[in-house]
Write an enzyme that holds these catalytic residues in place. Sequence first.
Site, short mmCIF file in Angstrom:
data_model
loop_
_atom_site.label_atom_id
_atom_site.label_comp_id
_atom_site.label_asym_id
_atom_site.label_seq_id
_atom_site.Cartn_x
_atom_site.Cartn_y
_atom_site.Cartn_z
N CYS A 1 7.81 3.91 5.72
CA CYS A 1 6.89 3.71 4.61
C CYS A 1 7.58 3.34 3.32
O CYS A 1 6.92 3.08 2.32
CB CYS A 1 6.05 4.96 4.40
SG CYS A 1 7.03 6.42 4.07
N CYS B 1 -0.95 8.83 6.96
CA CYS B 1 -2.32 8.52 6.55
C CYS B 1 -3.18 8.32 7.80
O CYS B 1 -2.73 7.77 8.81
CB CYS B 1 -2.34 7.26 5.70
SG CYS B 1 -1.52 7.46 4.09
N CYS C 1 0.84 -1.20 0.00
CA CYS C 1 0.00 0.00 0.00
C CYS C 1 0.87 1.25 0.00
O CYS C 1 0.65 2.18 -0.78
CB CYS C 1 -0.93 -0.02 1.21
SG CYS C 1 -2.13 1.32 1.24
N CYS C 2 1.89 1.28 0.87
CA CYS C 2 2.80 2.43 0.91
C CYS C 2 3.54 2.59 -0.42
O CYS C 2 3.78 3.72 -0.87
CB CYS C 2 3.81 2.27 2.05
SG CYS C 2 3.17 2.64 3.70
N CYS D 1 -3.43 4.88 9.59
CA CYS D 1 -2.15 4.32 10.03
C CYS D 1 -1.44 5.22 11.03
O CYS D 1 -0.24 5.11 11.24
CB CYS D 1 -1.25 4.08 8.82
SG CYS D 1 -1.97 2.93 7.63
S1 SF4 Z 1 0.45 4.85 5.57
FE1 SF4 Z 1 -1.21 3.29 5.54
S2 SF4 Z 1 -2.81 4.02 4.12
FE2 SF4 Z 1 -0.95 5.28 3.83
S3 SF4 Z 1 0.07 4.36 2.10
FE3 SF4 Z 1 0.99 3.41 3.94
S4 SF4 Z 1 -0.26 1.60 4.43
FE4 SF4 Z 1 -1.39 2.81 2.89
#
Ligand code: SF4
Length: 262
Positions: free
Chosen positions: A247, A219, A136-137, A222
């Site tokens: 991240c 985010c 996701c990151c 998170c």
């Molecule tokens: S901080 Fe969380 S929502 Fe944001 S990109 Fe990373 S995993 Fe995804």
Amino acid sequence: MSDFTPLPHRQSVQNPATHPELTPELLQSLKTKTDAALALLRRIASAYAPAVFANSLGAEDMVLTDLILNNKLPLGIFSLDTGRLPTETYDLMAATEKHYNTRFAVFYPERAALENFVHTNGINAFYESVALRQTCCRIRKVEPLARALAGNKAWITGMRAAQSGTRQNLAVQTRDAEHGLEKFNPLLAWSEQEVWAYIRKHDVPYNPLHDQFYPSIGCAPCTRSLSIGEDIRAGRWWWENPETRECGLHVKQRLAASTNTP
Ligand code: SF4
């Protein structure tokens, strides 16, 4: 599916960390650090053009925003919109653009990759495993960052050594081999007190979540608030081991950090 349940955000109470007493000693150390950071930013602007500042809109990055824009330094500024930022961060971005009469470049995730990830793994898949969280990151942050950095000779971040154990070995200047440019951390030696003294002294816009015990804001799903005594970065991906809590924007550069100094 895991049985993980996100923590609720804590309500606001007075936070002394964001309101340090502006003692003569603190103001003197702030002046010394400010002069050094400004000198470094000027050197980057002249010796590494074109250079860009990756503005996450955290407290440190608001200090750099103020230094760059108030001194009219020829440095680009961009932000990454992951699509999952807190409302307060979007509001700060709008307020900052208005305050400085400017417009930031905003980079977004690649649509097809993000849609495929969500369709396959679910809207909150980052809670399911470290691998899914890192994917996701990568989609929402790392890939857009690479696009934002392309064509530049240097980039600037607001990272501080005292923010976490994973950042203590950073250098002010390193070679970012992955992106093929120099990376600078002008506030590396700043304390949290000095960051907030600068913000108070210069009336810099900032994210109100900092007053609610969110020293590090990413985010919304998170990021959580902290309890007294916790590491500044403990509120980021708090369900994981501390070793994995980056991240991907900085990890490779951290591992490759040289001992270069400005
Ligand atoms: S901080 Fe969380 S929502 Fe944001 S990109 Fe990373 S995993 Fe995804």
